[in-house]
Design an enzyme around this catalytic site. Structure first.
Site, PDB file in Angstrom:
ATOM      1  N   HIS A 114      27.537   1.390   9.440  1.00 61.88           N
ATOM      2  CA  HIS A 114      27.045   1.204  10.814  1.00 61.88           C
ATOM      3  C   HIS A 114      26.489   2.526  11.367  1.00 61.88           C
ATOM      4  CE1 HIS A 114      30.283  -2.131  10.990  1.00 61.88           C
ATOM      5  NE2 HIS A 114      29.124  -2.748  11.044  1.00 61.88           N
ATOM      6  N   LYS A 132      37.270 -15.431  18.221  1.00 66.18           N
ATOM      7  CA  LYS A 132      37.182 -14.811  16.896  1.00 66.18           C
ATOM      8  C   LYS A 132      38.296 -13.766  16.787  1.00 66.18           C
ATOM      9  CE  LYS A 132      33.456 -13.144  13.930  1.00 66.18           C
ATOM     10  NZ  LYS A 132      32.137 -12.529  13.900  1.00 66.18           N
ATOM     11  N   ARG A 185      22.225  -5.143   3.990  1.00 71.35           N
ATOM     12  CA  ARG A 185      22.781  -4.577   2.757  1.00 71.35           C
ATOM     13  C   ARG A 185      22.314  -5.440   1.597  1.00 71.35           C
ATOM     14  NH1 ARG A 185      28.533  -5.075   5.150  1.00 71.35           N
ATOM     15  NH2 ARG A 185      27.455  -7.021   5.458  1.00 71.35           N
ATOM     16  N   SER A 218      32.989  -4.075   7.136  1.00 70.18           N
ATOM     17  CA  SER A 218      34.260  -3.972   7.857  1.00 70.18           C
ATOM     18  C   SER A 218      35.303  -4.869   7.205  1.00 70.18           C
ATOM     19  CB  SER A 218      34.084  -4.390   9.318  1.00 70.18           C
ATOM     20  OG  SER A 218      33.143  -3.573   9.952  1.00 70.18           O
TER      21      SER A 218
HETATM   22  O1  PNS Z   1      28.930  -7.913  12.895  1.00 70.86           O
HETATM   23  P1  PNS Z   1      28.660  -9.390  12.904  1.00 70.86           P
HETATM   24  O2  PNS Z   1      29.968 -10.150  13.079  1.00 70.86           O
HETATM   25  O3  PNS Z   1      27.866  -9.859  11.716  1.00 70.86           O
HETATM   26  O4  PNS Z   1      27.762  -9.669  14.232  1.00 70.86           O
HETATM   27  C1  PNS Z   1      27.387 -10.984  14.587  1.00 70.86           C
HETATM   28  C2  PNS Z   1      26.741 -11.029  15.976  1.00 70.86           C
HETATM   29  C3  PNS Z   1      27.649 -10.411  17.015  1.00 70.86           C
HETATM   30  C4  PNS Z   1      25.434 -10.262  15.952  1.00 70.86           C
HETATM   31  C5  PNS Z   1      26.462 -12.526  16.303  1.00 70.86           C
HETATM   32  O5  PNS Z   1      27.629 -13.262  16.083  1.00 70.86           O
HETATM   33  C6  PNS Z   1      25.989 -12.755  17.733  1.00 70.86           C
HETATM   34  O6  PNS Z   1      24.918 -12.339  18.123  1.00 70.86           O
HETATM   35  N1  PNS Z   1      26.824 -13.436  18.530  1.00 70.86           N
HETATM   36  C7  PNS Z   1      26.518 -13.744  19.927  1.00 70.86           C
HETATM   37  C8  PNS Z   1      26.334 -15.233  20.144  1.00 70.86           C
HETATM   38  C9  PNS Z   1      24.893 -15.667  19.940  1.00 70.86           C
HETATM   39  O7  PNS Z   1      23.978 -15.145  20.569  1.00 70.86           O
HETATM   40  N2  PNS Z   1      24.684 -16.654  19.049  1.00 70.86           N
HETATM   41  C10 PNS Z   1      23.373 -17.198  18.773  1.00 70.86           C
HETATM   42  C11 PNS Z   1      22.553 -16.405  17.777  1.00 70.86           C
HETATM   43  S1  PNS Z   1      23.179 -16.524  16.159  1.00 70.86           S
END
Ligand code: PNS
Length: 167
Positions: free
Chosen positions: A17, A41, A98, A136
């Site tokens: 990150h 979550k 990645r 992570s």
């Molecule tokens: O680090 P991660 O868990 O892969 O991040 C995921 C994240 C936070 C980017 C994604 O879950 C997110 O944007 N959540 C917010 C809800 C949302 O907007 N959902 C619709 C688009 S997928």
């Protein structure tokens, strides 16, 4: 001024990150690292702990680092990412890529976000080779099972991770 939102769970932040943030600063004037606050979550660290670790990991003491730190904000968000982007006046979502395994998940999210808000673009930065396989989840799993992972996370994160896991 170009602002990018770098969203994620960051549970916890890894060197991967940090690398994406550093590379992102080449392209964007300001990066807002946005920690998803999702009560449904389950996470190892609280949102505040995650924010603190990110702040500690970005920029340290030199002048150059101070300038860098001033261009990185850390925040949390709930609900839709695109709503948060609009609220912050940002039109770019930054994500790291990645191995191939990330591709499908990222493609789905980028397309959903584009469907929800066509004015926001998702841009990807490739992880560098040292961090290609760092995530992570794997860091947590290895640490839980007694593995040594402190070289995969910023200096302040390792001790907090081991403390959280009772090691
Ligand atoms: O680090 P991660 O868990 O892969 O991040 C995921 C994240 C936070 C980017 C994604 O879950 C997110 O944007 N959540 C917010 C809800 C949302 O907007 N959902 C619709 C688009 S997928």
């Amino acid at each position: 001024m170009t602002t990018a939102i770098y969203p994620g769970s960051f549970d916890p932040i890894t060197n991967g990150h940090v690398c994406i943030i550093e590379s992102g600063l080449v392209a964007f004037d300001r990066i807002i690292v946005a920690v998803l606050s999702n009560p449904r979550k389950s996470a190892l660290f609280t949102v505040n702990e995650r924010i603190e670790m990110i702040r500690e990991s970005v920029g340290k003491t030199s002048d150059k680092d101070e300038v860098r730190r001033s261009r990185v904000e850390v925040d949390s968000f709930e609900g839709l990412l695109v709503d948060y982007c609009n609220q912050k006046g940002a039109r770019v979502v930054l994500r790291g890529l990645r191995a191939v395994a990330d591709f499908e998940y990222e493609l789905q999210m980028a397309n959903m976000n584009r469907h929800l808000e066509p004015n926001i673009e998702t841009m990807f930065i490739m992880a560098n080779d040292a961090n290609f396989y760092v995530s992570s989840n794997l860091v947590k799993e290895a640490a839980k099972l007694g593995g040594e992972v402190s070289r995969l996370v910023p200096p302040s994160v390792g001790p907090k991770l081991y403390a959280k896991l009772g090691r």
